[in-house]
Scaffold this motif. Structure first.
Motif, mmCIF file in Angstrom:
data_model
loop_
_atom_site.group_PDB
_atom_site.id
_atom_site.type_symbol
_atom_site.label_atom_id
_atom_site.label_comp_id
_atom_site.label_asym_id
_atom_site.label_seq_id
_atom_site.Cartn_x
_atom_site.Cartn_y
_atom_site.Cartn_z
ATOM 1 N N ARG A 242 0.846 -1.199 0.000
ATOM 2 C CA ARG A 242 0.000 0.000 0.000
ATOM 3 C C ARG A 242 0.879 1.247 0.000
ATOM 4 N NH1 ARG A 242 -2.898 3.247 3.994
ATOM 5 N NH2 ARG A 242 -5.114 3.464 3.486
ATOM 6 N N ASP A 243 0.511 2.230 -0.808
ATOM 7 C CA ASP A 243 1.267 3.475 -0.903
ATOM 8 C C ASP A 243 0.711 4.456 0.136
ATOM 9 O OD1 ASP A 243 2.644 5.739 -1.565
ATOM 10 O OD2 ASP A 243 2.044 5.777 -3.671
ATOM 11 N N ASN A 244 1.157 4.305 1.364
ATOM 12 C CA ASN A 244 0.632 5.133 2.447
ATOM 13 C C ASN A 244 0.934 6.613 2.246
ATOM 14 O OD1 ASN A 244 -0.550 3.082 4.150
ATOM 15 N ND2 ASN A 244 1.529 2.371 4.530
ATOM 16 N N ALA A 245 2.067 6.922 1.625
ATOM 17 C CA ALA A 245 2.413 8.324 1.394
ATOM 18 C C ALA A 245 1.393 8.989 0.474
ATOM 19 C CB ALA A 245 3.817 8.422 0.792
ATOM 20 N N PHE A 246 0.913 8.249 -0.516
ATOM 21 C CA PHE A 246 -0.086 8.825 -1.423
ATOM 22 C C PHE A 246 -1.401 9.077 -0.689
ATOM 23 C CE2 PHE A 246 -3.482 8.881 -4.483
ATOM 24 C CZ PHE A 246 -2.972 9.687 -5.493
ATOM 25 N N TYR A 247 -1.805 8.134 0.145
ATOM 26 C CA TYR A 247 -3.033 8.336 0.916
ATOM 27 C C TYR A 247 -2.928 9.589 1.786
ATOM 28 C CZ TYR A 247 -5.213 3.880 -0.325
ATOM 29 O OH TYR A 247 -5.819 2.861 -1.012
ATOM 30 N N ARG A 248 -1.770 9.779 2.417
ATOM 31 C CA ARG A 248 -1.603 10.975 3.249
ATOM 32 C C ARG A 248 -1.622 12.238 2.398
ATOM 33 N NH1 ARG A 248 1.987 7.410 5.980
ATOM 34 N NH2 ARG A 248 3.758 8.204 4.779
ATOM 35 N N ALA A 249 -1.018 12.164 1.218
ATOM 36 C CA ALA A 249 -0.956 13.334 0.335
ATOM 37 C C ALA A 249 -2.323 13.683 -0.242
ATOM 38 C CB ALA A 249 0.040 13.080 -0.789
ATOM 39 N N TRP A 250 -3.158 12.664 -0.450
ATOM 40 C CA TRP A 250 -4.411 12.912 -1.154
ATOM 41 C C TRP A 250 -5.313 13.911 -0.430
ATOM 42 C CZ3 TRP A 250 -5.748 12.757 -5.881
ATOM 43 C CH2 TRP A 250 -7.077 12.983 -6.215
ATOM 44 N N ALA A 284 12.203 3.216 -9.353
ATOM 45 C CA ALA A 284 12.638 3.448 -7.967
ATOM 46 C C ALA A 284 11.433 3.581 -7.051
ATOM 47 C CB ALA A 284 13.502 4.702 -7.894
ATOM 48 N N PHE A 285 10.390 4.232 -7.538
ATOM 49 C CA PHE A 285 9.164 4.363 -6.757
ATOM 50 C C PHE A 285 8.581 2.986 -6.470
ATOM 51 C CE2 PHE A 285 4.540 4.311 -6.790
ATOM 52 C CZ PHE A 285 4.212 5.240 -5.832
ATOM 53 N N TRP A 286 8.481 2.147 -7.483
ATOM 54 C CA TRP A 286 7.887 0.820 -7.300
ATOM 55 C C TRP A 286 8.765 -0.078 -6.439
ATOM 56 C CZ3 TRP A 286 3.012 0.571 -7.970
ATOM 57 C CH2 TRP A 286 2.390 1.417 -8.899
ATOM 58 N N ALA A 287 10.063 0.140 -6.492
ATOM 59 C CA ALA A 287 10.966 -0.649 -5.636
ATOM 60 C C ALA A 287 10.666 -0.397 -4.165
ATOM 61 C CB ALA A 287 12.420 -0.298 -5.957
ATOM 62 N N ASP A 288 10.239 0.832 -3.829
ATOM 63 C CA ASP A 288 9.901 1.136 -2.437
ATOM 64 C C ASP A 288 8.626 0.430 -1.984
ATOM 65 O OD1 ASP A 288 12.093 2.751 -2.052
ATOM 66 O OD2 ASP A 288 11.022 4.621 -2.503
ATOM 67 N N LEU A 289 7.789 0.025 -2.931
ATOM 68 C CA LEU A 289 6.546 -0.678 -2.599
ATOM 69 C C LEU A 289 6.666 -2.190 -2.796
ATOM 70 C CD1 LEU A 289 3.824 1.677 -4.163
ATOM 71 C CD2 LEU A 289 4.649 1.613 -1.802
ATOM 72 N N ALA A 290 7.873 -2.652 -3.098
ATOM 73 C CA ALA A 290 8.071 -4.082 -3.312
ATOM 74 C C ALA A 290 7.835 -4.856 -2.016
ATOM 75 C CB ALA A 290 9.481 -4.348 -3.831
#
Length: 305
Positions: A242-250, A284-290
């Motif tokens: 889950r991309d928690n940073a995106f949820y916080r940014a939204w 690189a972004f997707w690697a952080d969500l691996a």
């Protein structure tokens, strides 16, 4: 089908569209394609209306929402939805509200083609005062004390199309889900048409090797779309986190109408499809969500000798 083909074929202006996935496997890429294709006057049915609904509202796709929860998944508010409901800006949104279990029961009634579904949990609830679709009937059976028993009921929901995301399917549409499951199967059976979006297509033998993971059978599916990472910013168990940073940014993005429309211009209208959206985010972004491996142990289903 490609996502573009599936949305063009199965989602039409004025349709009732169910988008299901509970925290996990949310069909976000499908929502983006609906926005790109400019669908209008949709009734969206989603048990937990979240970011993808906020985005579809901002895209002008939705005139009515049927849901049991609205919010940015523990990370804040949905700015566009709040503007529509609280201030009727830029236009009002018709909102039909149920509890979580009320929505589950609506899907169950729709899947079984029942006229209604009974539940107890509305006793004492204020929802009955704002939703006249929640009604009370007399049980045909006597109460334990021999008197009449009154039970709340909800109507069925039968979407024109249900769209779900899943981990994998075979080419026929036998769809397998593991991890956190929701009401996807019932939402598919309740609908006239069903589109399943998956991380990957696998051979028939893979599905047959573990049949209990097949949540949605092929005969209920009209289209299969392969769309890796199509649930972002939610997660797909075993594929990405889950991309928690995106949820916080939204919450900050959607709070400002101009900023929200700028985001849509860049990330939805400004991308040809989800593949371009994924590529623009970068490896690189997707690697952080691996995610790491956590294999299930084999199961011996047995067979005749």
């Amino acid at each position: 089908m490609s996502m573009r083909e599936a949305i063009a074929a199965y989602v039409h202006d004025g349709d009732t569209v169910s988008l299901e996935g509970f925290t996990h496997l949310i069909p976000t890429a499908a929502g983006h394609e609906i926005i790109r294709q400019g669908r209008r006057n949709l009734t969206v049915v989603r048990m937990t209306a979240d970011i993808v609904v906020d985005q579809m509202l901002a895209g002008g796709c939705v005139s009515k929402l049927v849901s049991s929860f609205v919010g940015n998944s523990s990370a804040g508010s949905l700015g566009e939805l709040r503007r529509r409901i609280e201030h009727k800006v830029p236009e009002p949104l018709e909102f039909e509200e149920y509890s979580h279990y009320g929505m589950v029961c609506r899907y169950l009634a729709g899947a079984q083609r029942l006229p209604f579904y009974p539940l107890r949990s509305y006793a004492g609830s204020g929802l009955t005062s704002v939703n006249d679709g929640i009604r009370k009937v007399v049980s045909p059976y006597p109460a334990p004390d021999g008197g009449e028993e009154h039970v709340y009921v909800v109507p069925p929901v039968n979407p024109d199309v249900t769209i779900v995301h899943a981990q994998r399917a075979d080419r026929a549409g036998n769809t397998q889900i593991w991890g956190l499951t929701g009401i996807q199967a019932e939402a598919v059976f309740a609908a006239e048409r069903a589109v399943v979006v998956v991380e990957e297509i696998v051979d028939d033998e893979v599905v047959r090797s573990d049949p209990n993971r097949t949540v949605i059978p092929a005969h209920a599916v009209d289209a299969v779309v392969v769309c890796p990472r199509g649930a972002h910013p939610s997660f797909a168990q075993g594929y990405y986190d889950r991309d928690n940073a995106f949820y916080r940014a939204w919450s900050h993005i959607s709070k400002d109408s101009a900023r929200l429309r700028g985001w849509l211009a860049e990330w939805v209208y400004g991308t040809r499809d989800h593949e371009e959206y994924v590529a623009r985010l970068g490896e690189a972004f997707w690697a952080d969500l691996a995610v790491g491996d956590a294999w299930s142990l084999p199961v011996n289903y047995g067979r005749r000798l």
